[in-house]
Design a protein around this motif. Structure first.
Motif, PDB file in Angstrom:
ATOM      1  N   ASP A  21      14.665  85.276  65.980  1.00 12.20           N
ATOM      2  CA  ASP A  21      16.118  85.205  65.821  1.00 12.20           C
ATOM      3  C   ASP A  21      16.620  86.124  64.717  1.00 12.20           C
ATOM      4  N   ASP A  22      15.838  86.235  63.644  1.00 16.67           N
ATOM      5  CA  ASP A  22      16.259  87.038  62.490  1.00 16.67           C
ATOM      6  C   ASP A  22      15.892  88.508  62.625  1.00 16.67           C
ATOM      7  N   SER A  28      13.695  87.058  57.951  1.00 15.27           N
ATOM      8  CA  SER A  28      13.493  85.631  58.154  1.00 15.27           C
ATOM      9  C   SER A  28      12.983  84.965  56.874  1.00 15.27           C
ATOM     10  N   ARG A  76      11.708  76.688  71.692  1.00 12.75           N
ATOM     11  CA  ARG A  76      13.093  76.274  71.452  1.00 12.75           C
ATOM     12  C   ARG A  76      13.329  74.870  71.997  1.00 12.75           C
ATOM     13  N   ILE A 140      22.474  83.129  69.182  1.00 15.82           N
ATOM     14  CA  ILE A 140      21.153  83.208  68.567  1.00 15.82           C
ATOM     15  C   ILE A 140      21.131  84.297  67.510  1.00 15.82           C
ATOM     16  N   GLY A 141      21.616  85.488  67.879  1.00 13.15           N
ATOM     17  CA  GLY A 141      21.575  86.599  66.937  1.00 13.15           C
ATOM     18  C   GLY A 141      22.453  86.394  65.728  1.00 13.15           C
ATOM     19  N   HIS A 143      23.050  83.442  64.389  1.00  7.96           N
ATOM     20  CA  HIS A 143      22.608  82.226  63.699  1.00  7.96           C
ATOM     21  C   HIS A 143      23.691  81.148  63.716  1.00  7.96           C
TER      22      HIS A 143
END
Length: 298
Positions: A21-22, A28, A76, A140-141, A143
């Motif tokens: 995601d990070d 991250s 997930r 997701i991108g 956050h």
């Protein structure tokens, strides 16, 4: 492949999902307050247990493998279920935990910000963070747990909830009209100037009930942000139409006056929330959506 829940630690799964995601180990690690080497060990442990390569790592980036993408989907779901179980276990307690909200600038300034003290007082254990962007975001991108969006939603697999609708109002300052003309009919607007939104252009189209064609108004200035358009109109540069939540206080205070009330031919603006996690599994998301729906008229 063996079932993930029979093998793996939740912390390793969370680390893997977070890295993807990070967009990398360093970012991250920064977000989570741990070392990149700690995250690397988590991924290595997963790869050894699953006997697959999850990520291809270079000095500057990561690339998820097909096997990694499959594991990511399962990871997930496991993490979501774990959080849902924790919510059930603490159902007698007040909702708690972090909640990340993404919303357009005008909505934050005129709807959320004036009322957030109420939400904070009601749910003091929810750690709310707000990011402001006007474009549709990748949850997701970015956050984000929930994104609030205005207008027609694109086709999407994301979960969504209607929060309300906002009517459009055409306004100007009384001082601007005094300097120019107080229009008696929509056609008189051609004697004024319009502050225009850079995008989407359809916001600038002025249609009126009973008038066949849009009224063309000369352009005074264009701005790329709704709040900037509002400030330019408040500065006496011209007329513009806004969703009512943006200028309700200005009208009430006399800073702006509404032109041709009830005569604009414009569909109300939909206000919606988009999210990935089912509300039934995340109580803090559910109470936020209920609260924001109430203040948005949903």
């Amino acid at each position: 492949m063996q079932k993930l829940h029979e093998l793996l630690r939740m912390g390793d799964l969370a680390a893997f999902v977070g890295i993807v995601d990070d967009g990398g180990f360093a970012e991250s690690a920064r977000r989570r307050g741990v070392s990149a080497s700690t995250l690397s060990r988590s991924v290595t442990r997963l790869e050894e247990q699953l006997k697959v390569t999850l990520l291809r790592r270079t000095t500057r980036s990561i690339e998820i493998t097909p096997e990694g993408a499959a594991v990511l989907t399962e990871a997930r779901e496991i993490l979501d279920r774990s959080e849902a179980l924790q919510e059930i276990a603490t159902s007698g307690q007040a909702p708690a935990g972090p909640l990340r909200v993404n919303a357009p600038v005008p909505y934050v300034l005129h709807v959320l910000a004036p009322r957030l003290a109420e939400f904070r007082a009601k749910y003091p254990d929810i750690q709310l963070s707000i990011d402001m962007t006007d474009s549709l975001v990748d949850l997701i991108g970015s956050h984000a747990d929930v994104a609030i969006r205005l207008g027609q939603l694109p086709d999407s697999d994301m979960l969504h909830r209607p929060l309300g609708r906002a009517a459009w109002k055409l306004v100007a300052t009384p001082e601007y009209l005094d300097r120019n003309v107080w229009p008696q009919a929509p056609a008189d607007l051609a004697q004024l100037e319009q502050v225009r939104f850079a995008a989407p252009d359809h916001i600038n189209t002025l249609r009126f009930t009973g008038v066949a064609e849009p009224v063309e108004v000369p352009t005074a200035m264009t701005a790329s942000n709704g709040e900037a358009v509002r400030q330019l109109v408040l500065g006496g540069l011209g007329i513009a139409q806004f969703s009512d939540f943006m200028i309700a206080d200005d009208i009430a205070a006399g800073r702006l006056v509404e032109l041709f009330p009830g005569q604009l031919d414009a569909a109300p603006l939909n206000i919606s929330a988009l999210y990935l996690t089912r509300v039934s599994g995340l109580r803090r998301l559910g109470v936020f959506l209920d609260w924001v729906g109430n203040i948005s008229g949903g």
